[in-house]
Scaffold this active site. Structure first.
Site, PDB file in Angstrom:
ATOM      1  N   GLU A  29       2.832  -0.643   3.463  1.00 33.65           N
ATOM      2  CA  GLU A  29       2.712   0.383   3.099  1.00 33.65           C
ATOM      3  C   GLU A  29       1.570   0.919   2.241  1.00 33.65           C
ATOM      4  OE1 GLU A  29       6.446   2.180   1.731  1.00 33.65           O
ATOM      5  OE2 GLU A  29       5.675   4.127   1.594  1.00 33.65           O
ATOM      6  N   ARG A  84      11.936 -13.832   0.162  1.00 32.06           N
ATOM      7  CA  ARG A  84      10.533 -13.328  -0.658  1.00 32.06           C
ATOM      8  C   ARG A  84      10.365 -14.029  -1.505  1.00 32.06           C
ATOM      9  NH1 ARG A  84      10.846  -7.761  -0.954  1.00 32.06           N
ATOM     10  NH2 ARG A  84       9.457  -7.459  -2.784  1.00 32.06           N
ATOM     11  N   LYS A 129       5.760  -3.188  -6.617  1.00 29.89           N
ATOM     12  CA  LYS A 129       4.506  -2.290  -6.589  1.00 29.89           C
ATOM     13  C   LYS A 129       4.899  -1.093  -7.661  1.00 29.89           C
ATOM     14  CE  LYS A 129       3.980  -2.374  -2.156  1.00 29.89           C
ATOM     15  NZ  LYS A 129       3.594  -1.632  -0.740  1.00 29.89           N
TER      16      LYS A 129
HETATM   17  P1  ATP Z   1       7.157  -3.139  -3.012  1.00 25.64           P
HETATM   18  O1  ATP Z   1       8.776  -3.064  -2.913  1.00 25.64           O
HETATM   19  O2  ATP Z   1       7.012  -3.779  -4.014  1.00 25.64           O
HETATM   20  O3  ATP Z   1       6.735  -1.743  -2.901  1.00 25.64           O
HETATM   21  P2  ATP Z   1       7.225  -3.765  -0.296  1.00 25.64           P
HETATM   22  O4  ATP Z   1       7.876  -4.906   0.221  1.00 25.64           O
HETATM   23  O5  ATP Z   1       7.933  -2.453  -0.240  1.00 25.64           O
HETATM   24  O6  ATP Z   1       6.923  -3.992  -1.746  1.00 25.64           O
HETATM   25  P3  ATP Z   1       5.295  -3.303   1.682  1.00 25.64           P
HETATM   26  O7  ATP Z   1       3.828  -2.985   1.488  1.00 25.64           O
HETATM   27  O8  ATP Z   1       6.237  -2.694   2.478  1.00 25.64           O
HETATM   28  O9  ATP Z   1       5.745  -3.755   0.290  1.00 25.64           O
HETATM   29  O10 ATP Z   1       5.144  -5.012   2.116  1.00 25.64           O
HETATM   30  C1  ATP Z   1       4.555  -5.361   3.260  1.00 25.64           C
HETATM   31  C2  ATP Z   1       5.146  -6.730   3.558  1.00 25.64           C
HETATM   32  O11 ATP Z   1       4.664  -7.596   2.528  1.00 25.64           O
HETATM   33  C3  ATP Z   1       6.192  -6.570   4.000  1.00 25.64           C
HETATM   34  O12 ATP Z   1       6.713  -7.307   5.267  1.00 25.64           O
HETATM   35  C4  ATP Z   1       7.332  -7.228   3.086  1.00 25.64           C
HETATM   36  O13 ATP Z   1       8.414  -7.900   3.513  1.00 25.64           O
HETATM   37  C5  ATP Z   1       6.212  -8.175   2.383  1.00 25.64           C
HETATM   38  N1  ATP Z   1       6.475  -8.879   1.174  1.00 25.64           N
HETATM   39  C6  ATP Z   1       6.555  -7.864  -0.013  1.00 25.64           C
HETATM   40  N2  ATP Z   1       6.782  -8.317  -0.975  1.00 25.64           N
HETATM   41  C7  ATP Z   1       7.119  -9.790  -0.864  1.00 25.64           C
HETATM   42  C8  ATP Z   1       7.371 -11.032  -1.738  1.00 25.64           C
HETATM   43  N3  ATP Z   1       7.576 -10.855  -2.902  1.00 25.64           N
HETATM   44  N4  ATP Z   1       7.490 -11.971  -0.801  1.00 25.64           N
HETATM   45  C9  ATP Z   1       7.152 -11.963   0.351  1.00 25.64           C
HETATM   46  N5  ATP Z   1       6.963 -11.057   1.125  1.00 25.64           N
HETATM   47  C10 ATP Z   1       6.734  -9.903   0.627  1.00 25.64           C
HETATM   48 MG    MG Z   2       7.984  -1.481   1.697  1.00 28.88          MG
END
Ligand code: ATP
Ligand code: MG
Length: 605
Positions: free
Chosen positions: A68, A304, A314
């Site tokens: 995102e 994760r 984030k």
């Molecule tokens: P945040 O909650 O910090 O905003 P998010 O998972 O919502 O992180 P996205 O931009 O939606 O952020 O993530 C893109 C991809 O990265 C998703 O497929 C997510 O599963 C993966 N991802 C995010 N954080 C991790 C992590 N700590 N380990 C592995 N994959 C991750």
């Molecule tokens: Mg997300």
């Protein structure tokens, strides 16, 4: 490519091999069975008809990385990037870069650009075998999503619910209690279509109605208790402007995005495991209705990345930036890709790290030292060596003029820039000079030596590394008794690399920089950002756990070979660790070096 040095570090000792994992096994089995062999690909995303008109997909599998665009990518995303792009590369497939921009707020072009940069920098691309770029924006699928929603209404499996938010929540039930059907659940198809059109046409205010999938209010999986799939939101979207005032929910949008892009293996983190039944429910309906191509995507979950001393939310990282606690998304203390890059991390080190930690479904914390070990291992045979003095104290060789005939005489010296030569090449050398005065580390002199001290104290001999053996004779002090200068004599005919240089035995060699050719430089000594290994686990206040000493800036002297340093160049500063010329602030006139990591694992010691 292990070296004796990195072998001392147990975290870096493992061989770089490509361990198999459950996802590789699934893909291998799918390829064996030919699950995806007959798939057609329309050249870009689209519905069933579009893909059926295309060619047999030259990509054996399709994966995607779907961020995102609401922040900068962090080391957790790197795991997902290496996994998705790595699987596509290893299995003759393609990985799409898809911006999941279905949420009208919080999204920004700055983030889009930074994400593209980060994935490229890590060494991946999103090209088809024919060179077509698979870079997509989910907001381009809004028309299809609307069509899919209308289709569900027509099939009698979606309805417009106008309960208040409180009633909807109360009627959802909980783990021990089944939900209660909404009074709007049995509306006719015609009424639902009309009401949904009114939602779309802006006749309803935010929050007045949602479209829900009609599944089962008594399902033990709460995600199947008639999940909301569209909501009213009068907000401008960065891509579609004011075209829409209804927006799809993530759980509805994501499977459709995968299906339109004809993704084969949709890999996500374990939090989405409970969403998988809805993912399948939705795509089964759309495939049976001929809206999306077969075979439809399948979702697989992995755990994760949890990295000690780091936060990977984030939202929290954004807070550190917005509050001014750190210098920006690329502050070298940030676990963002841009932060790691500025800190001195290389794409290879991050990719090796992701390979090494593996892919499982287990909940586990990875020690930060594993990441550092991967960097040391990558730089060990790449980063040129240099001597620097971080806490300078002047030392004068009082017999210099007597031995060399002039107080201004300088002697050329050299040392290897790397410990080993690359195949077929000579070991590169670095050159510097020694004269009457040199800079030494303040801690390398003791007026009264503690027990076992082998460095400079009156009467003791040491070697100036790559230079001469010297003998300490005393020190000068200011009125407060602080040492201002160390005094020593040079022992003739002991220059490193000359015959007989080793005839005088010493117990220590110390690092130094010539006063006449040393360069003044700003050196930023970074340390971990938090004092607690799990700063935001279990409801801890991460802001209270910030390390007050995460950055110490010193004015140092560095050897003249570093005059050639360009931003992003990495070095091993002997005895201190790996450093990088800061990619923003470094210039030949004003050198700035960041400490990437120490020489060996000192965490928790
Ligand atoms: P945040 O909650 O910090 O905003 P998010 O998972 O919502 O992180 P996205 O931009 O939606 O952020 O993530 C893109 C991809 O990265 C998703 O497929 C997510 O599963 C993966 N991802 C995010 N954080 C991790 C992590 N700590 N380990 C592995 N994959 C991750
Ligand atoms: Mg997300």
């Amino acid at each position: 490519m292990s070296t004796p040095h990195t072998n001392k570090d147990n975290t870096a000792a493992a061989e770089v091999v490509k361990p198999t994992n459950f996802l590789r096994n699934i893909i291998e089995s799918d390829l064996d069975k030919g699950t995806y062999a007959q798939r057609h690909w329309g050249g870009n995303p689209g519905d069933a008809t579009h893909h059926q008109q295309g060619i047999v997909d030259p990509a054996k599998i399709r994966t995607r990385f779907p961020p995102e665009p609401n922040g900068y990518l962090h080391v957790g995303h790197a795991k997902s990037i290496c996994l998705n792009f790595g699987l596509a590369r290893d299995f003759d497939g393609v990985c799409h870069l898809r911006f999941d921009d279905t949420n009208p707020e919080k999204e920004d072009q700055e983030y889009v650009d930074s994400i593209i940069d980060a994935v490229k920098w890590l060494g991946f691309d999103w090209k088809d075998p024919d060179g077509h770029e698979n870079l997509y924006f989910a907001s381009n699928y809004f028309d299809f999503m609307y069509r899919a929603a209308v289709y569900l209404i027509e099939q009698g499996v979606a309805y417009v619910d106008e309960q208040s938010a409180e009633d909807m929540k109360a009627n959802r039930g909980d783990f021990g209690r089944p939900g209660v059907n909404s009074p709007f659940r049995d509306r006719s198809v015609a009424e639902n279509l009309a009401r949904f059109a009114e939602m779309k046409d802006g006749k309803l205010p935010d929050g007045a109605a949602v479209l829900r999938a009609k599944i089962d209010m008594a399902s033990p999986n709460i995600n199947l208790r008639d999940p909301a799939i569209y909501r009213v939101r009068h907000a401008e979207h960065h891509n579609t402007g004011n075209t829409w005032c209804i927006y799809p929910m993530y759980t509805f949008a994501h499977p459709i995005e995968d299906a339109l892009e004809h993704i084969t293996h949709s890999i996500c983190t374990l939090e989405f495991e409970d969403q998988r039944p809805f993912y399948d429910w939705l795509l089964d309906h759309l495939r049976e209705g001929g809206l999306i191509a077969a075979p439809q995507p399948r979702q697989y979950e992995f755990s994760r990345l949890h990295l000690t001393y780091v936060i990977t939310s984030k939202r929290k990282l954004k807070h550190l930036v917005d509050s001014g606690l750190l210098a920006g998304w690329d502050d070298p203390r940030m676990p963002t890709i841009v932060g790691l890059r500025r800190r001195g991390y290389t794409p290879e080190s991050i990719r090796n790290f992701c390979e090494r930690i593996g892919v499982t479904k287990d909940y586990a914390w990875i020690d930060y030292s594993t990441l550092e070990g991967c960097l040391r291992e990558d730089l060990e045979n790449k980063a040129h060596r240099a001597m620097v003095v971080l806490d300078p104290l002047k030392l004068e060789l009082t017999n210099w003029a007597e031995v060399f005939g002039s107080a201004d005489h300088v002697e050329p010296c050299s040392l290897p820039a790397l410990p080993h030569a690359a195949d077929g090449e000579a070991v590169p050398e670095r050159h510097f000079t020694i004269g009457r005065e040199v800079w030494i580390e303040r801690e390398d002199f003791a007026e009264v030596p503690p027990k076992g001290y082998k460095r400079l104290f009156p009467g003791n001999k040491v070697r100036l590394k790559g230079g001469y053996v010297i003998e300490c004779t005393g020190a000068e002090k200011d009125a407060e008794g602080n040492i201002t200068k160390v005094l020593a004599t040079v022992v003739p005919d002991t220059k490193s690399g000359t015959p007989g240089a080793d005839s005088v035995k010493v117990k220590a060699a110390i690092t130094w920089v010539g006063v006449q050719d040393g360069i003044e430089a700003e050196v930023r000594l970074y340390d971990r950002l938090f004092t607690d290994p799990q700063p935001d686990a279990g409801g801890k206040d991460y802001l209270a756990l910030m390390n007050p000493d995460s950055l110490k800036t010193v004015t140092a002297y560095v050897e003249p070979s570093l005059k050639a340093a360009r931003p992003d160049d990495k070095f091993q500063f002997e005895r201190f660790g790996y450093f990088v010329a800061d990619r923003k602030d470094h210039s030949a006139d004003k050198p700035v070096f960041n400490r990437a990591t120490g020489l060996k694992d000192s965490w928790g010691k």
